[in-house]
Design a protein around this motif. Structure first.
Motif, PDB file in Angstrom:
ATOM      1  N   ILE A 221       0.867  -1.178   0.000  1.00 30.65           N
ATOM      2  CA  ILE A 221       0.000   0.000   0.000  1.00 30.65           C
ATOM      3  C   ILE A 221       0.902   1.225   0.000  1.00 30.65           C
ATOM      4  CG2 ILE A 221      -1.719   1.307   1.312  1.00 30.65           C
ATOM      5  CD1 ILE A 221      -2.726  -1.419   2.370  1.00 30.65           C
ATOM      6  N   ILE A 222       0.782   2.041  -1.035  1.00 31.84           N
ATOM      7  CA  ILE A 222       1.616   3.224  -1.209  1.00 31.84           C
ATOM      8  C   ILE A 222       0.800   4.453  -0.801  1.00 31.84           C
ATOM      9  CG2 ILE A 222       3.040   4.559  -2.799  1.00 31.84           C
ATOM     10  CD1 ILE A 222       3.980   1.653  -2.363  1.00 31.84           C
ATOM     11  N   VAL A 223       1.206   5.098   0.280  1.00 33.92           N
ATOM     12  CA  VAL A 223       0.545   6.318   0.744  1.00 33.92           C
ATOM     13  C   VAL A 223       1.414   7.486   0.275  1.00 33.92           C
ATOM     14  CG1 VAL A 223      -0.363   7.593   2.719  1.00 33.92           C
ATOM     15  CG2 VAL A 223      -0.360   5.084   2.746  1.00 33.92           C
ATOM     16  N   GLN A 224       1.086   8.016  -0.889  1.00 35.57           N
ATOM     17  CA  GLN A 224       1.909   9.076  -1.464  1.00 35.57           C
ATOM     18  C   GLN A 224       1.550  10.420  -0.847  1.00 35.57           C
ATOM     19  OE1 GLN A 224       4.464   8.369  -3.513  1.00 35.57           O
ATOM     20  NE2 GLN A 224       5.019  10.491  -3.084  1.00 35.57           N
ATOM     21  N   SER A 225       2.515  11.052  -0.201  1.00 37.76           N
ATOM     22  CA  SER A 225       2.271  12.308   0.498  1.00 37.76           C
ATOM     23  C   SER A 225       2.698  13.486  -0.373  1.00 37.76           C
ATOM     24  CB  SER A 225       3.058  12.327   1.819  1.00 37.76           C
ATOM     25  OG  SER A 225       2.925  13.556   2.475  1.00 37.76           O
ATOM     26  N   GLU A 226       1.769  14.412  -0.616  1.00 39.71           N
ATOM     27  CA  GLU A 226       2.066  15.596  -1.432  1.00 39.71           C
ATOM     28  C   GLU A 226       1.364  16.815  -0.832  1.00 39.71           C
ATOM     29  OE1 GLU A 226       4.126  17.447  -3.231  1.00 39.71           O
ATOM     30  OE2 GLU A 226       4.287  15.704  -4.548  1.00 39.71           O
ATOM     31  N   SER A 227       1.963  17.968  -1.013  1.00 42.96           N
ATOM     32  CA  SER A 227       1.431  19.196  -0.444  1.00 42.96           C
ATOM     33  C   SER A 227       0.198  19.664  -1.213  1.00 42.96           C
ATOM     34  CB  SER A 227       2.512  20.284  -0.487  1.00 42.96           C
ATOM     35  OG  SER A 227       2.045  21.485   0.048  1.00 42.96           O
ATOM     36  N   ALA A 228      -0.902  19.926  -0.487  1.00 44.11           N
ATOM     37  CA  ALA A 228      -2.126  20.467  -1.091  1.00 44.11           C
ATOM     38  C   ALA A 228      -2.043  21.987  -1.023  1.00 44.11           C
ATOM     39  CB  ALA A 228      -3.354  19.958  -0.352  1.00 44.11           C
ATOM     40  N   GLU A 229      -1.894  22.637  -2.164  1.00 44.24           N
ATOM     41  CA  GLU A 229      -1.602  24.067  -2.188  1.00 44.24           C
ATOM     42  C   GLU A 229      -2.560  24.821  -3.105  1.00 44.24           C
ATOM     43  OE1 GLU A 229       2.476  24.923  -2.960  1.00 44.24           O
ATOM     44  OE2 GLU A 229       3.184  23.636  -1.338  1.00 44.24           O
ATOM     45  N   PHE A 230      -2.627  26.142  -2.867  1.00 45.74           N
ATOM     46  CA  PHE A 230      -3.397  26.998  -3.768  1.00 45.74           C
ATOM     47  C   PHE A 230      -2.980  28.452  -3.569  1.00 45.74           C
ATOM     48  CE2 PHE A 230      -6.971  29.394  -5.454  1.00 45.74           C
ATOM     49  CZ  PHE A 230      -7.219  28.709  -6.636  1.00 45.74           C
ATOM     50  N   THR A 324      -8.307  19.617  -1.595  1.00 41.88           N
ATOM     51  CA  THR A 324      -8.098  18.195  -1.865  1.00 41.88           C
ATOM     52  C   THR A 324      -9.135  17.650  -2.835  1.00 41.88           C
ATOM     53  OG1 THR A 324      -7.023  17.827   0.265  1.00 41.88           O
ATOM     54  CG2 THR A 324      -8.008  15.907  -0.780  1.00 41.88           C
ATOM     55  N   ARG A 325     -10.347  18.198  -2.813  1.00 42.36           N
ATOM     56  CA  ARG A 325     -11.356  17.734  -3.761  1.00 42.36           C
ATOM     57  C   ARG A 325     -10.881  17.923  -5.196  1.00 42.36           C
ATOM     58  NH1 ARG A 325     -16.258  16.059  -4.783  1.00 42.36           N
ATOM     59  NH2 ARG A 325     -16.867  15.782  -2.622  1.00 42.36           N
ATOM     60  N   ALA A 326     -10.177  19.025  -5.488  1.00 46.73           N
ATOM     61  CA  ALA A 326      -9.664  19.238  -6.841  1.00 46.73           C
ATOM     62  C   ALA A 326      -8.666  18.142  -7.219  1.00 46.73           C
ATOM     63  CB  ALA A 326      -9.008  20.614  -6.943  1.00 46.73           C
ATOM     64  N   TYR A 327      -7.842  17.731  -6.248  1.00 50.05           N
ATOM     65  CA  TYR A 327      -6.906  16.629  -6.511  1.00 50.05           C
ATOM     66  C   TYR A 327      -7.669  15.317  -6.706  1.00 50.05           C
ATOM     67  CZ  TYR A 327      -2.871  19.502  -5.027  1.00 50.05           C
ATOM     68  OH  TYR A 327      -1.886  20.454  -4.925  1.00 50.05           O
ATOM     69  N   TYR A 328      -8.664  15.084  -5.869  1.00 50.15           N
ATOM     70  CA  TYR A 328      -9.431  13.845  -5.974  1.00 50.15           C
ATOM     71  C   TYR A 328     -10.149  13.749  -7.311  1.00 50.15           C
ATOM     72  CZ  TYR A 328     -13.087  10.392  -5.225  1.00 50.15           C
ATOM     73  OH  TYR A 328     -13.935   9.310  -5.376  1.00 50.15           O
ATOM     74  N   GLU A 329     -10.759  14.826  -7.741  1.00 51.44           N
ATOM     75  CA  GLU A 329     -11.477  14.797  -9.018  1.00 51.44           C
ATOM     76  C   GLU A 329     -10.539  14.599 -10.197  1.00 51.44           C
ATOM     77  OE1 GLU A 329     -13.697  18.418  -8.950  1.00 51.44           O
ATOM     78  OE2 GLU A 329     -15.271  17.593  -7.624  1.00 51.44           O
ATOM     79  N   PRO A 334      -8.149   6.959  -3.564  1.00 57.34           N
ATOM     80  CA  PRO A 334      -8.485   7.104  -2.144  1.00 57.34           C
ATOM     81  C   PRO A 334      -7.564   8.130  -1.503  1.00 57.34           C
ATOM     82  CG  PRO A 334      -8.301   4.797  -2.751  1.00 57.34           C
ATOM     83  CD  PRO A 334      -7.804   5.577  -3.914  1.00 57.34           C
ATOM     84  N   VAL A 335      -8.060   8.838  -0.500  1.00 62.72           N
ATOM     85  CA  VAL A 335      -7.377  10.005   0.046  1.00 62.72           C
ATOM     86  C   VAL A 335      -6.933   9.742   1.487  1.00 62.72           C
ATOM     87  CG1 VAL A 335      -7.648  12.458   0.644  1.00 62.72           C
ATOM     88  CG2 VAL A 335      -8.719  11.540  -1.440  1.00 62.72           C
ATOM     89  N   PHE A 336      -5.796  10.343   1.844  1.00 66.34           N
ATOM     90  CA  PHE A 336      -5.277  10.292   3.209  1.00 66.34           C
ATOM     91  C   PHE A 336      -4.852  11.719   3.563  1.00 66.34           C
ATOM     92  CE2 PHE A 336      -3.373   6.790   5.989  1.00 66.34           C
ATOM     93  CZ  PHE A 336      -3.053   7.603   7.069  1.00 66.34           C
ATOM     94  N   HIS A 337      -5.341  12.257   4.682  1.00 69.95           N
ATOM     95  CA  HIS A 337      -4.865  13.561   5.154  1.00 69.95           C
ATOM     96  C   HIS A 337      -3.536  13.288   5.854  1.00 69.95           C
ATOM     97  CE1 HIS A 337      -4.527  17.506   6.710  1.00 69.95           C
ATOM     98  NE2 HIS A 337      -5.807  17.782   6.898  1.00 69.95           N
TER      99      HIS A 337
END
Length: 445
Positions: A221-230, A324-329, A334-337
């Motif tokens: 299971i790869i939990v890829q961590s990336e910065s959610a920015e705007f 995060t919704r923009a990333y999900y769409e 699946p999402v992880f905070h």
């Protein structure tokens, strides 16, 4: 007045079983109680800050595990995770200390810490590259990084075959930006070519790492961590450079998950060093492993660029859930905070609950948010200036201070766990749990 059926239930069954809801699912449980080992449980975590970039032209290593005392107090730190009631820990092995050269490793510290994690029953989400590389590899401009890193990752996976969760390269976009364009760390370049080069090497390293892990753990299971920015453009005249930055924030995930960027971004990359053959390699297909998209959010991730070009923090204009919704769409993963904190310890409990409300809001809208992380377990050093200088400022963002005494947010997190610790992975998700089935590899790289 006739007798109510509720009166009879109360008299004979003491209230009767709970009906089950979006939190506890069909188990007839409301989801309260500290996290358990059930495979259907939501994943609550903390992390131990493990950044290790170099500054001052590579002469100084900012090793947060060392500066925050973890090498001496790792047993205490892991015990605190257990005592708080958490079952998941974002944990980084010090890549620069373990990988001494091609085929040459020093496992002494890693073996001790990993054995204790296993003994305590804590599930590590193993962080393998966090903002820096060993001295012998130089920096992120080195095209040999992906193959050397993949060899290291396979060695880690074979040494600890019981580990299933990984973050191969933490925050690829931030790594590339700080190293190649902002001039803060590592190669300390300030160029678009430097940024694109660092980005493609770090992303390729992540992809090859996924393949290396999958050879050992097909169910990884790869939990890829990336910065959610705007960036918010507070101007009546549209500024193309701000629009560009809001599109570049997706670039690491685009290359990692084989989602074609738009034409302008493709031209930008090719103008700055990405070849057609490299682009086609990235677009061949996403890497193996069950892929979870982690999004990190701090109030400072969201900024307002005022008409005069000055910048102020925009904290919660959109917030984690909307960004995060923009990333999900875009990626439908699946999402992880995967990270959040605030530097004011008195405000931290409120910030924790605000982030948790963001998580619940997303879940209620049908987005599969599987986990939440307060980052980090203990306070950090100089992250208010992104480690760019050695000032020794303690950032009071931990669940515990550097003396390992609890901050107010530790009690708040414990309270949250007691009330939500056994909710299901997904809202109304009684049919969903993590199994030991292998991921399906879509394409060989």
């Amino acid at each position: 007045m006739s007798t109510s059926f509720l009166d009879i239930i109360q008299q004979r069954q003491g209230g009767g079983p709970a009906a089950g809801d979006e939190f506890g699912g069909a188990q007839g449980h409301d989801g309260s109680g500290l996290p358990s080992a059930q495979a259907s449980n939501f994943m609550f975590a903390t992390g131990i800050e493990c950044s290790y970039p170099t500054i001052q032209g590579g002469r100084v290593r900012r090793d947060q595990l060392e500066e925050c005392g973890h090498y001496e107090r790792w047993r205490d730190d892991l015990r605190l995770v257990k005592e708080l009631g958490l079952r998941f820990l974002r944990y980084g092995l010090p890549y620069h200390r373990v990988h001494l050269g091609p085929g040459h490793y020093d496992w002494e510290f890693a073996d001790q810490a990993m054995a204790e994690l296993r003994r305590l029953g804590i599930t590590p989400i193993l962080d393998l590259l966090h903002f820096g590389v060993p001295d012998w590899l130089g920096n992120f401009q080195n095209p040999e990084l992906p193959v050397h890193f993949a060899a290291y990752v396979e060695a880690v996976a074979r040494r600890y075959p019981w580990v299933r969760y990984y973050t191969p390269v933490n925050e690829i976009y931030v790594t590339a930006r700080a190293s190649g364009r902002d001039g803060l760390w590592n190669e300390q370049l300030k160029s678009e070519i430097g940024f694109v080069t660092a980005l493609k090497h770090a992303t390729a390293a992540n992809i090859l790492a996924c393949h290396a892990i999958a050879r050992v753990r097909p169910d990884a299971i790869i939990v890829q961590s990336e910065s959610a920015e705007f960036l918010h453009d507070a101007s009546t005249r549209r500024r193309p450079e701000i629009a560009l930055q809001n599109r570049l924030r997706f670039l690491a995930f685009d290359l990692l998950y084989s989602v074609p960027p738009d034409a302008d971004i493709c031209l930008y990359m090719m103008d700055n060093g990405l070849t057609r053959e490299e682009y086609q390699w990235f677009m061949a297909g996403e890497p193996p492993g069950h892929q979870i998209m982690g999004n990190d959010y701090y109030g400072r991730n969201e900024k307002i660029v005022k008409p005069d070009g000055t910048v102020c923090i925009a904290e919660d204009v959109l917030g984690w859930s909307q960004i995060t919704r923009a990333y999900y769409e875009r990626y439908r993963k699946p999402v992880f905070h995967t990270e959040t904190n605030v530097f004011d310890p008195e405000q931290a409990p409120a910030w924790l609950w605000k982030q948790w409300m963001n998580v619940l809001s997303m879940r209620q809208e049908g987005v599969p948010v599987l986990g939440f992380t307060w980052y980090s377990l203990i306070d950090q050093i100089d992250w208010d200036i992104q480690l760019a200088e050695q000032r020794g400022t303690v950032n009071a963002c931990g669940l515990y201070d550097l003396n390992r005494q609890p901050r107010p947010v530790a009690a708040a997190y414990r309270e949250l766990l007691e009330h939500f610790g056994q909710i299901t992975l997904m809202a109304h998700g009684e049919f969903f749990e993590i199994t030991d089935q292998p991921a399906r590899l879509k394409v060989e790289v």
